[in-house]
Design a protein around this motif. Structure first.
Motif, PDB file in Angstrom:
ATOM      1  N   ASN A   1       0.915  -1.288  -0.162  1.00 34.31           N
ATOM      2  CA  ASN A   1       0.034   0.010  -0.131  1.00 34.31           C
ATOM      3  C   ASN A   1       1.091   1.314  -0.043  1.00 34.31           C
ATOM      4  OD1 ASN A   1      -2.862  -1.336   0.752  1.00 34.31           O
ATOM      5  ND2 ASN A   1      -1.371  -2.177   1.936  1.00 34.31           N
ATOM      6  N   TYR A   2       0.352   2.250  -0.366  1.00 30.03           N
ATOM      7  CA  TYR A   2       1.182   3.674  -0.472  1.00 30.03           C
ATOM      8  C   TYR A   2       0.887   4.429   1.022  1.00 30.03           C
ATOM      9  CZ  TYR A   2       2.827   8.196  -1.854  1.00 30.03           C
ATOM     10  OH  TYR A   2       3.691   9.370  -1.864  1.00 30.03           O
ATOM     11  N   TYR A   3       1.860   4.978   1.548  1.00 33.47           N
ATOM     12  CA  TYR A   3       1.588   5.331   3.000  1.00 33.47           C
ATOM     13  C   TYR A   3       2.195   6.843   2.959  1.00 33.47           C
ATOM     14  CZ  TYR A   3       1.138   0.775   4.590  1.00 33.47           C
ATOM     15  OH  TYR A   3       0.666  -0.516   4.640  1.00 33.47           O
TER      16      TYR A   3
ATOM     17  N   VAL B   1       5.339  10.258   0.381  1.00 38.07           N
ATOM     18  CA  VAL B   1       6.606   9.295   1.109  1.00 38.07           C
ATOM     19  C   VAL B   1       6.655   8.180   0.030  1.00 38.07           C
ATOM     20  CG1 VAL B   1       7.338   8.225   3.141  1.00 38.07           C
ATOM     21  CG2 VAL B   1       5.886  10.259   3.432  1.00 38.07           C
ATOM     22  N   GLY B   2       8.142   8.063  -0.456  1.00 37.56           N
ATOM     23  CA  GLY B   2       7.982   6.942  -1.315  1.00 37.56           C
ATOM     24  C   GLY B   2       7.691   6.744  -2.458  1.00 37.56           C
TER      25      GLY B   2
ATOM     26  N   HIS C   1      11.357   4.252   0.437  1.00 36.19           N
ATOM     27  CA  HIS C   1      10.510   3.914   1.384  1.00 36.19           C
ATOM     28  C   HIS C   1       9.782   2.721   0.748  1.00 36.19           C
ATOM     29  CE1 HIS C   1       9.444   6.046   5.078  1.00 36.19           C
ATOM     30  NE2 HIS C   1       8.280   5.484   4.769  1.00 36.19           N
ATOM     31  N   ALA C   2      10.628   1.630   0.975  1.00 32.30           N
ATOM     32  CA  ALA C   2      10.177   0.182   0.451  1.00 32.30           C
ATOM     33  C   ALA C   2       9.212  -0.352   1.082  1.00 32.30           C
ATOM     34  CB  ALA C   2      11.418  -0.425  -0.138  1.00 32.30           C
ATOM     35  N   PHE C   3       9.106  -0.015   2.501  1.00 31.75           N
ATOM     36  CA  PHE C   3       8.310  -0.909   3.242  1.00 31.75           C
ATOM     37  C   PHE C   3       7.399  -0.324   4.053  1.00 31.75           C
ATOM     38  CE2 PHE C   3      13.007  -2.948   3.054  1.00 31.75           C
ATOM     39  CZ  PHE C   3      12.441  -4.200   2.256  1.00 31.75           C
TER      40      PHE C   3
ATOM     41  N   ASP D   1      16.394  14.687  -1.171  1.00 31.67           N
ATOM     42  CA  ASP D   1      15.258  14.306  -1.666  1.00 31.67           C
ATOM     43  C   ASP D   1      14.800  15.422  -2.906  1.00 31.67           C
ATOM     44  OD1 ASP D   1      13.058  12.477  -2.030  1.00 31.67           O
ATOM     45  OD2 ASP D   1      11.693  13.847  -0.851  1.00 31.67           O
ATOM     46  N   HIS D   2      15.173  16.869  -2.624  1.00 31.52           N
ATOM     47  CA  HIS D   2      14.731  17.714  -3.334  1.00 31.52           C
ATOM     48  C   HIS D   2      15.833  17.953  -4.637  1.00 31.52           C
ATOM     49  CE1 HIS D   2      11.805  18.508  -0.163  1.00 31.52           C
ATOM     50  NE2 HIS D   2      11.054  18.680  -1.376  1.00 31.52           N
TER      51      HIS D   2
END
Length: 256
Positions: free
Chosen positions: A127-129, A135-136, A179-181, A223-224
């Motif tokens: 699922n996407y969190y 995130v991820g 953010h694999a998990f 990240d940016h």
């Protein structure tokens, strides 16, 4: 004269770690401090004394807090035991090893809501969190992204300490961005960072809970912008902090 990151590297390499016994001696207190800080960054209320009890005695007495925090600390101990041979043998970091590490660190720690969504330790998120800021990557993109960063690392040509540290920093920042998990991404990422360093004969690093705002800021810059210079500088500072203590004169000395 102030102690530099290069001084820490030289002291680590002088130990000439060749066996699990050598590694256990070199990482005696480090294992405990790393586990304590890595969990505390994520909000754990376990104390440093309780962390030491779990690592040294396999139990903690008179604990009345959240049981998940106990599991997370025991999992840190189990994960270290699992990785010792691989560090000594300098096994490559692979997708399969990342999945095994996540399973070890998150065993018994997924909450009911994640469990009901089909999430399991040792498997990528289903699922996407995203919360607030995204995130991820999307779940369907995770395997390809993880395989990519593992391939890039394996082809990086790590022939000196500066290249190794930059590659480890890049991998850590990239892994956190993926953010694999469903849970444990921070704890897994910090373990992977140190795995990369140690299999390439560099000292592992504690990212201290008290410095987590700087840590998060450095991750956000990457990240940016994809720039890792700030994160590399931060890691060097944390390495010096990890492996030095003040003596009776108030001077910093290397404890390796």
């Amino acid at each position: 004269m102030s102690i530099t990151y290069d001084n820490i590297v030289a002291a680590w390499q002088e130990k000439n770690i060749k066996s699990i016994a050598d590694l256990d001696v070199a990482l005696g207190d480090f294992r405990i401090l790393f586990a304590y800080n890595s969990n505390k960054i994520e909000g754990s209320q376990i104390t440093i004394h309780q962390t030491r009890e779990i690592f040294e005695n396999g139990k903690v007495i008179s604990y009345t807090g959240d049981l998940r925090a106990l599991f997370e600390t025991e999992n840190q101990r189990v994960c270290y035991e699992f990785l010792k041979n691989k560090i000594i043998d300098r096994d490559a970091l692979t997708e399969e090893l990342i999945l095994e590490i996540q399973e070890k660190l998150c065993h018994g720690c997924y909450d009911e809501s994640r469990w009901q969504k089909g999430e399991r330790p040792g498997t990528y998120k289903k699922n996407y969190y995203g919360v607030g800021m995204s995130v991820g990557v999307l779940p369907e993109d995770v395997p390809e992204e993880v395989q990519f960063i593992c391939k890039e690392l394996s082809e990086a040509g790590l022939d000196n300490s500066e290249k190794i540290l930059k590659a480890a920093a890049w991998f850590h920042c990239s892994f956190e961005r993926i953010h694999a998990f469903a849970d444990g991404n921070g704890r897994v990422g910090r373990t992977l960072l140190n795995y990369i360093l140690m299999v390439n004969n560099l000292p592992p690093i504690i990212i201290f809970d008290e410095d987590k705002e700087t840590y998060y800021m450095a991750l956000e810059v990457f990240d940016h912008t994809d720039k890792i210079e700030g994160f590399v500088k931060f890691l060097k500072e944390q390495a010096v902090k990890t492996w030095t203590r003040k003596n009776t004169k108030g001077e910093r000395v290397i404890i390796l």
